[in-house]
Design a protein around this motif. Structure first.
Motif, short mmCIF file in Angstrom:
data_model
loop_
_atom_site.label_atom_id
_atom_site.label_comp_id
_atom_site.label_asym_id
_atom_site.label_seq_id
_atom_site.Cartn_x
_atom_site.Cartn_y
_atom_site.Cartn_z
N ALA B 336 0.84 -1.21 0.00
CA ALA B 336 0.00 0.00 0.00
C ALA B 336 0.87 1.25 0.00
N GLY B 337 1.92 1.23 0.84
CA GLY B 337 2.82 2.39 0.91
C GLY B 337 3.53 2.61 -0.41
N GLY B 338 3.97 1.51 -1.01
CA GLY B 338 4.65 1.59 -2.31
C GLY B 338 3.73 2.16 -3.37
N ALA B 339 2.50 1.65 -3.38
CA ALA B 339 1.51 2.11 -4.37
C ALA B 339 1.22 3.60 -4.18
N LEU B 340 1.10 3.99 -2.94
CA LEU B 340 0.84 5.39 -2.62
C LEU B 340 1.99 6.27 -3.11
N ALA B 341 3.22 5.82 -2.86
CA ALA B 341 4.39 6.58 -3.27
C ALA B 341 4.46 6.70 -4.79
N ARG B 342 4.13 5.58 -5.46
CA ARG B 342 4.15 5.59 -6.93
C ARG B 342 3.10 6.54 -7.47
N ALA B 343 1.91 6.52 -6.86
CA ALA B 343 0.82 7.39 -7.30
C ALA B 343 1.22 8.85 -7.11
N THR B 344 1.84 9.14 -5.97
CA THR B 344 2.27 10.52 -5.69
C THR B 344 3.30 10.96 -6.73
N LYS B 345 4.20 10.02 -7.06
CA LYS B 345 5.25 10.32 -8.03
C LYS B 345 4.64 10.59 -9.42
N ALA B 346 3.70 9.72 -9.79
CA ALA B 346 3.06 9.85 -11.11
C ALA B 346 2.30 11.18 -11.20
N LYS B 347 1.66 11.50 -10.07
CA LYS B 347 0.89 12.75 -10.02
C LYS B 347 1.83 13.95 -10.17
N ALA B 348 2.95 13.88 -9.53
CA ALA B 348 3.93 14.96 -9.59
C ALA B 348 4.46 15.12 -11.01
N VAL B 349 4.70 13.94 -11.64
CA VAL B 349 5.19 13.98 -13.02
C VAL B 349 4.13 14.60 -13.93
N ALA B 350 2.87 14.18 -13.72
CA ALA B 350 1.77 14.69 -14.56
C ALA B 350 1.56 16.19 -14.35
N ALA B 351 1.75 16.62 -13.12
CA ALA B 351 1.50 18.03 -12.81
C ALA B 351 2.68 18.92 -13.22
N HIS B 352 3.76 18.26 -13.61
CA HIS B 352 4.95 19.03 -13.95
C HIS B 352 4.73 19.81 -15.26
N GLU B 353 4.93 21.09 -15.18
CA GLU B 353 4.70 21.94 -16.35
C GLU B 353 5.98 21.98 -17.18
N VAL B 354 5.87 21.58 -18.43
CA VAL B 354 7.06 21.58 -19.29
C VAL B 354 7.26 22.99 -19.85
N VAL B 355 8.42 23.49 -19.65
CA VAL B 355 8.72 24.86 -20.10
C VAL B 355 9.89 24.79 -21.08
N ASP B 356 9.72 25.33 -22.26
CA ASP B 356 10.87 25.38 -23.17
C ASP B 356 11.27 26.84 -23.41
N ALA B 357 12.25 27.04 -24.25
CA ALA B 357 12.81 28.38 -24.47
C ALA B 357 11.77 29.36 -25.02
N HIS B 358 10.90 28.80 -25.90
CA HIS B 358 9.87 29.69 -26.50
C HIS B 358 8.93 30.24 -25.43
N ASP B 359 8.55 29.33 -24.52
CA ASP B 359 7.65 29.77 -23.45
C ASP B 359 8.29 30.88 -22.63
N LEU B 360 9.56 30.69 -22.38
CA LEU B 360 10.26 31.67 -21.55
C LEU B 360 10.29 33.04 -22.24
N GLU B 361 10.52 32.97 -23.54
CA GLU B 361 10.57 34.23 -24.30
C GLU B 361 9.21 34.92 -24.30
N LYS B 362 8.17 34.07 -24.46
CA LYS B 362 6.81 34.62 -24.49
C LYS B 362 6.50 35.37 -23.21
N LYS B 363 6.89 34.71 -22.12
CA LYS B 363 6.52 35.29 -20.83
C LYS B 363 7.28 36.59 -20.57
N SER B 364 8.53 36.65 -21.03
CA SER B 364 9.29 37.86 -20.77
C SER B 364 8.93 38.92 -21.80
#
Lengths: 222, 364
Positions: B336-364
């Protein structure tokens, strides 16, 4: 009329041991299964070396400290070995302990002379005091030390001291009471085991294997 | 008491010389762990001791204690001491029976009220006092009645001292020790199943000669002279324990060589008695010398203390079931602990916002 000391001994041998064993076995499995399930990210690169063989090899080779340790941290180097070996000898080769192991697992091994056991235990206690001293005086290690590290250090040494007192009846103490105290201190150690850094006695193999296999995959030999 | 023969007359009647008597006094002094200078005092006191009345009550017992005390081979001085007291009531040894026996007890109580010595062997059933009766009188009533006029009580054997075997789980009769019923009289416990004969006779002798106050007892009411040290500390097999040489079974090399019996369940390390030094049958032997581990019979609840043949260091409880449950629960919680940790990890990966150079330029 009851002998309170014997009642305490019977509690330590009965419910006390059952509680300690349950917590220890359950706790170790909980943490180990969790670690193994978490696993590692799959490496898609082609392996240059042999990760499995190197992993297994590293479990053993890392038992020898790296070069320069003697100069860098002589107390940790020497006292570390002395404490671990002393504790192992005192725990694994005393007749009474082998009787306990035999009743748990169904098999035992040879007993050694009590003088050797007591020498090992005394050396382990001295080593633990030396380790505690350097942990306290070295500013880096002191900063890294948490409260539970001190707890673990005390819990590891207590069974050695109480065992010596119980067997030799130091200061003319009551043998029954001190046998009970000795068993209770060992049970405290068992209970603390899965939830503190004591768990390294199990997880060392996992972490060494991972380190060895990562390096082995890259073609490095440990 | 004047008409009763004094000890010297009894000695002569039993053919014991003066030299033999003095030798006994010296060994008795030594057995009691008293200073040697007290030997003449003991001799004097014994010589001048009038025979005090002794009432021996046998309750829930097996007569083993009486068997033991009579095993002091005649005409040893122990036997003499035993004869030198006026044993006015003892089921097994007295000639009288029935009403005559009870009359003897009542007579002795009346004649010596406040001065007689009561020796008890056996436990007393209190759940239903009628479980054990003598001449229609329950053990409980007889003990209370007899103890009322006693100078002191000696509880002989583990049953009288701590409840013993009748007190063992599940204690069907509600058996208790003498000390749990009588609280207003001095009680000396001489436990053992049975006690060593010379320990019984020596304590009685010390009581007669030096008085009750001279008998120093431990927290379990046992005379320290005989129950001060563990059997393990005085055992002749102790060197084998220290060397790590143990008998593993009753018929292995270790057993034949006479090695330590710890692994066969010997309770010597937790049992206080002089078995290993005084021994039995005129110093002939004791259980460990005969190849059997000590059962710990001088300690309370020895019958229930985790099994006679289980080593003292071995767990006494039902730990296996709990252990298996812990394995199952630990593994399940780990999953259960392992599954929970994996789920948390997967969630973190999914929530991770991918930012590339173009995005950075747009924002600035």
């Amino acid at each position: 009329m009851n002998n309170a000391y014997f009642d305490l001994l019977m509690w330590a041998r009965g419910p006390g041991f059952t509680i300690a064993l349950t917590v220890m076995v359950g706790g170790i499995l909980l943490r180990l299964v969790e670690i193994l399930l978490l696993g590692r990210k799959k490496d898609f690169a082609k392996a240059k070396g042999s990760p499995v063989a190197q992993g297994i090899k590293t479990i053993f080779t890392r038992s020898v400290a790296r070069k320069g340790m003697m100069k860098e941290a002589p107390v940790t180097y020497v006292a570390g070995y002395v404490f671990h070996l002393g504790f192992a000898v005192a725990f694994l080769f005393l007749g009474a302990h082998i009787a306990l192991i035999k009743s748990l697992l169904g098999f035992g091994w040879f007993d050694v002379n009590k003088a050797l056991i007591e020498t090992a235990a005394a050396l382990a206690v001295i080593a633990a005091i030396a380790l505690a001293y350097t942990r306290f005086t070295d500013p880096v290690r002191r900063a890294l030390t948490r409260f539970d590290d001190w707890v673990v250090l005390v819990l590891s040494v207590l069974p050695l001291i109480t065992g010596y007192i119980a067997v030799n009846r130091v200061f003319g103490v009551d043998a029954t009471l001190w046998m009970a105290i000795h068993i209770l201190t060992a049970e405290l150690l068992m209970i603390a085991f899965p939830f503190t850094k004591l768990m390294h006695a199990v997880t060392f193999a996992v972490s060494r294997y991972y380190n060895g296999s990562i390096q082995g995959r890259k073609g490095a030999e440990s | 008491m004047a008409d009763r023969p004094m000890l010297p007359e009894l000695m002569r009647a039993h053919g014991v010389s003066r030299r033999g008597f003095l030798k006994y006094c010296a060994s008795l002094t030594s057995a009691l762990a008293l200073p040697p200078a007290l030997a003449p005092k003991i001799a004097y006191a014994l010589e001048n001791a009038a025979r005090p009345s002794v009432i021996w009550l046998s309750f829930q017992e097996c007569t083993g204690c009486t068997e033991a005390i009579t095993r002091s081979h005649a005409p040893t001085i122990e036997d003499l001491i035993f004869n030198a007291i006026s044993l006015d009531y003892h089921h097994t040894l007295q000639a009288a029976s029935g009403h005559a026996a009870e009359a003897a007890r009542e007579h002795a109580m009346k004649e010596n009220y406040g001065n007689y010595l009561v020796i008890v062997d056996g436990s007393i059933p209190v759940d239903n006092p009628e479980y054990s009766c003598i001449a229609g009188i329950s053990n409980l009533d007889m003990l209370k009645e007899t103890a009322a006029g006693a100078a002191a009580i000696i509880a002989v054997g583990t049953c009288a001292a701590y409840g013993g075997i009748p007190h063992a789980n599940p204690n069907p009769t509600g058996a208790v020790a003498v000390s749990e019923i009588i609280t207003d009289k001095p009680i000396i416990n001489i436990p053992g199943c049975p006690p060593i004969p010379i320990v019984m006779t020596s304590v009685i002798a010390q009581f007669l000669t030096l008085g009750l106050d001279s008998i120093e007892v431990d927290e379990l009411g046992r005379p320290k002279a005989f129950f001060g040290e563990t059997i393990h500390d005085r055992c002749y097999r102790r060197p084998f324990y220290d060397k790590g040489l143990f008998a593993e079974t009753f018929d292995d090399e270790g057993a034949r060589e006479g090695w330590c019996l710890y692994k066969l369940g010997c309770k010597g390390p937790t049992t206080k008695s002089v078995c290993a030094t005084v021994k039995w049958n005129d110093g002939t032997s004791f259980p460990i010398q005969a190849g059997h581990p000590c059962l710990g019979c001088t300690e309370p609840d020895f019958w229930d203390n985790g099994g006679f043949y289980k080593p003292l260091s071995a767990p006494a409880g039902n730990y296996r079931q709990a252990g298996y449950a812990a394995i199952a629960a630990g593994a399940a919680l780990g999953v259960a602990g392992g599954a929970l940790a994996r789920a948390t990890k997967a969630k973190a990966v999914a929530a991770h916002e991918v930012v590339d150079a173009h995005d950075l330029e747009k924002k600035s």
